[in-house]
Design an enzyme around this catalytic site. Structure first.
Site, PDB file in Angstrom:
ATOM      1  N   CYS A 156      58.355  39.379  16.209  1.00  0.00           N
ATOM      2  CA  CYS A 156      59.716  39.911  16.080  1.00  0.00           C
ATOM      3  C   CYS A 156      60.523  39.572  17.325  1.00  0.00           C
ATOM      4  CB  CYS A 156      59.670  41.427  15.898  1.00  0.00           C
ATOM      5  SG  CYS A 156      61.329  42.149  15.842  1.00  0.00           S
ATOM      6  N   CYS A 163      62.652  51.861  20.238  1.00  0.00           N
ATOM      7  CA  CYS A 163      62.987  53.077  20.987  1.00  0.00           C
ATOM      8  C   CYS A 163      63.836  53.998  20.125  1.00  0.00           C
ATOM      9  CB  CYS A 163      63.781  52.732  22.242  1.00  0.00           C
ATOM     10  SG  CYS A 163      62.930  51.600  23.340  1.00  0.00           S
ATOM     11  N   SER A 201      51.179  56.847   8.355  1.00  0.00           N
ATOM     12  CA  SER A 201      52.185  55.945   7.811  1.00  0.00           C
ATOM     13  C   SER A 201      51.814  55.399   6.434  1.00  0.00           C
ATOM     14  CB  SER A 201      52.461  54.803   8.790  1.00  0.00           C
ATOM     15  OG  SER A 201      51.252  54.278   9.272  1.00  0.00           O
ATOM     16  N   CYS A 214      59.507  38.696  10.131  1.00  0.00           N
ATOM     17  CA  CYS A 214      58.101  38.816  10.519  1.00  0.00           C
ATOM     18  C   CYS A 214      57.192  38.537   9.325  1.00  0.00           C
ATOM     19  CB  CYS A 214      57.821  40.183  11.120  1.00  0.00           C
ATOM     20  SG  CYS A 214      58.511  41.541  10.190  1.00  0.00           S
ATOM     21  N   ASP A 260      47.453  51.412   3.327  1.00  0.00           N
ATOM     22  CA  ASP A 260      48.116  51.490   4.638  1.00  0.00           C
ATOM     23  C   ASP A 260      49.463  50.788   4.524  1.00  0.00           C
ATOM     24  OD1 ASP A 260      48.528  52.162   7.250  1.00  0.00           O
ATOM     25  OD2 ASP A 260      46.877  50.988   8.074  1.00  0.00           O
ATOM     26  N   ASP A 261      50.328  51.053   5.511  1.00  0.00           N
ATOM     27  CA  ASP A 261      51.678  50.468   5.432  1.00  0.00           C
ATOM     28  C   ASP A 261      51.677  48.978   5.764  1.00  0.00           C
ATOM     29  OD1 ASP A 261      51.270  51.750   8.223  1.00  0.00           O
ATOM     30  OD2 ASP A 261      52.785  50.211   8.524  1.00  0.00           O
ATOM     31  N   CYS A 312      66.577  45.614   9.688  1.00  0.00           N
ATOM     32  CA  CYS A 312      65.123  45.435   9.872  1.00  0.00           C
ATOM     33  C   CYS A 312      64.366  46.171   8.773  1.00  0.00           C
ATOM     34  CB  CYS A 312      64.711  45.981  11.239  1.00  0.00           C
ATOM     35  SG  CYS A 312      62.930  46.083  11.456  1.00  0.00           S
TER      36      CYS A 312
HETATM   37 FE1  SF4 Z   1      62.257  43.953  11.752  1.00  0.00          FE
HETATM   38 FE2  SF4 Z   1      60.443  42.055  11.300  1.00  0.00          FE
HETATM   39 FE3  SF4 Z   1      63.026  41.420  11.500  1.00  0.00          FE
HETATM   40 FE4  SF4 Z   1      61.683  42.246  13.654  1.00  0.00          FE
HETATM   41  S1  SF4 Z   1      61.329  40.337  12.489  1.00  0.00           S
HETATM   42  S2  SF4 Z   1      63.746  42.887  13.023  1.00  0.00           S
HETATM   43  S3  SF4 Z   1      60.272  43.753  12.758  1.00  0.00           S
HETATM   44  S4  SF4 Z   1      62.051  42.692   9.905  1.00  0.00           S
END
Ligand code: SF4
Length: 510
Positions: A405, A18, A299, A473, A369-370, A252
């Site tokens: 995540c 968000c 992106s 992730c 792509d990202d 993140c």
């Molecule tokens: Fe970010 Fe991936 Fe960690 Fe979630 S798991 S906070 S998307 S880096």
């Protein structure tokens, strides 16, 4: 945010990404300044938008479903009060929960807007059950946090917030307000970004610096991980949440890969140059003879520019061309970003992109792509083939996503293509491409810190922790346990990093 486990047919609990904004500027049209920020940050959440303004004694709140500009042009008036002094705004990305979970939420004179996901929401919900609103009960973790904060004792609102926020675990960048004071707070790991800006007659808070120009603000600094700021006529007062036991940073890294706008300065680094660096790495890593390199817009564009500008691409005569377009006028009502759409992502991927046929017909393509999340690129590949592409070499500016995540971005293990198909050849086949190459863990972190890392870091899943990032992730090495405890390996990695983990995160944009 507002994570709710009620979506039918979804393999994992949905999570949110968000945008939050805050404005403290007595006598100025604070609701309109907040709206300007919400419009600029709509890429972070498109399902509802809301604004609360306060005049020192009471709040006026308006919110509705859809993107901010549509909500506050066709459906709602921007709230205003005589003598207004502050505003809180929120762009929400979640499907479930219904209207009562749209933010900002207000209870007993406290307003909250939240980006992130609280990992201890289920336990807290047993103690702090949100009351019904117009017959519906809010279910989000944000509603639980609001109850906790409202029921925490303290001599002043700031004391109450400090004591209450210390009980929250997981990821949070929040803007809160009483009727006369604006607050901003960021969790001790710094998962989600929150920045402070200076404006004529006051201060603003926002998830990203990209909001500032339209809000009439200039960048001041990041809200530090584990910092709470209180903003009133006296200025900005800073408080530490846990001064005796600083948590390892876990910013993140997917914010840099995908979530943040390329013109933002997130975690103290510009996003666009970071993405260009990942593109250069892709070009070096797997040179391939092709007629052109093209982006999956939007992106993938910055990484593609970096790819095309690399010595390798120039040496091979591979230039940037525009082979895919998106329609800037489609999606106004339903939202634009395929990844953060709650439903119908495949259908959206089919209609979202147009192929520029003269560019791709009869040619060998490198497509950048990202990230690959759920694999909807296969629809793009099919369109490129139908338009006559001879070969498609897909280059991805992040490592394979293998773990869901826990901290506020919407994907769970089961829906990730690389979780379903660990072998790269299988994924290439599923996506319908001739070759598939990702940047490694090391290369991603290297792009973020903009310095060379030893090759061994390619196989080191703690390379993210060592540099103050969450990359769970990509590695499935989560920086916190489900209980909120710090795993020993993360603490050790952060300790080995010394000052390195905090490298440039306080550096202002230059
Ligand atoms: Fe970010 Fe991936 Fe960690 Fe979630 S798991 S906070 S998307 S880096």
């Amino acid at each position: 945010m507002g994570a709710v486990a009620r979506l039918a047919g979804r393999p994992e609990e949905p999570r949110d990404e968000c945008a939050v904004v805050g404005v403290f500027a007595p006598g100025r049209p604070v609701g309109r300044v907040a709206l300007a920020g919400l419009i600029e940050l709509n890429h972070r959440g498109q399902e509802s938008a809301g604004i609360a303004v306060a005049d020192g004694a009471r709040f006026a709140i308006a919110k509705g479903a859809g993107i901010a500009e549509v909500v506050f042009t066709f459906n709602r008036e921007v709230p205003e009060l005589p003598g207004q002094r502050l505003a809180v705004g929120h762009d929400r990305y979640s499907t479930s929960g219904g209207a009562c979970d749209a933010q900002p939420l207000e209870f007993n004179g406290l307003v909250i807007a939240h980006n992130g996901h609280l990992t201890n929401a289920a336990q807290l919900r047993e103690e702090y059950r949100p009351p019904s609103v117009d017959g519906a009960r809010p279910e989000s973790d944000t509603a639980v946090a609001l109850q906790l904060l409202c029921h925490t004792a303290g001599r002043t609102p700031t004391e109450r917030l400090l004591a209450g926020v210390r009980r929250l675990q997981g990821a949070y960048a929040m803007v809160l307000a009483t009727a006369d004071t604006l607050f901003g707070v960021r969790d001790p790991h710094g998962f989600r970004p929150l920045v402070l800006g200076h404006t004529d007659g006051g201060w603003v808070l926002a998830s990203e610096t990209a909001a500032f120009p339209r809000m009439g603000a200039t960048y001041e600094r990041e809200i530090e991980p584990g910092e709470l700021v209180a903003i009133d006529e006296r200025g900005v007062t800073s408080y530490a949440l846990a001064p005796l036991s600083p948590a390892p940073l876990a910013r993140c890294i997917f914010e840099l890969v995908y979530v943040s706008r390329p013109d933002s300065c997130t975690f103290g680094r510009w996003v666009e140059p970071f993405r260009r660096r990942t593109g250069e790495m892709l070009a070096r890593k797997a040179p391939v003879r092709a007629d052109l390199v093209m982006a999956v817009p939007r992106s993938g564009i910055a990484a593609t520019v970096g790819f095309a500008a690399s010595e390798v691409a120039r040496g091979l005569g591979v230039a940037y061309e525009e082979g895919l377009l998106t329609n800037a006028y489609a999606g106004l009502a339903s939202g634009f970003r395929t990844f953060i759409r709650p439903t119908g992502r495949d259908a959206a991927a089919v209609i979202k992109y147009s192929v520029v046929e003269p560019v791709v017909r009869g040619r060998d393509l490198i497509v950048v792509d990202d990230s690959v999340v759920r694999g909807s690129f296969r629809h793009v590949a099919a369109k490129l083939r139908a338009s006559g592409a001879r070969s498609i070499h897909l280059r991805i500016a992040s490592p394979p996503l293998v773990g869901g995540c826990r901290y506020g971005v919407d994907f769970g293990d089961g829906e990730l293509l690389a979780h379903q198909l660990p072998a790269v050849e299988d994924r290439a086949r599923r996506l319908g491409v001739d070759s598939l190459v990702h940047v490694s863990w090391r290369e991603l972190v290297q792009a973020a810190v903009d310095e060379e890392l030893p090759p061994g870091a390619d196989d080191d899943p703690e390379v993210f922790a060592r540099h103050g990032f969450c990359g769970a992730c990509f590695t499935r090495r989560y920086p916190t346990e489900e209980t909120g405890a710090i795993p020993r390996r993360v603490a050790a990695a952060a300790e080995r990093a010394g000052g390195d983990a905090a490298d440039t995160w306080l550096r202002p944009p230059t």
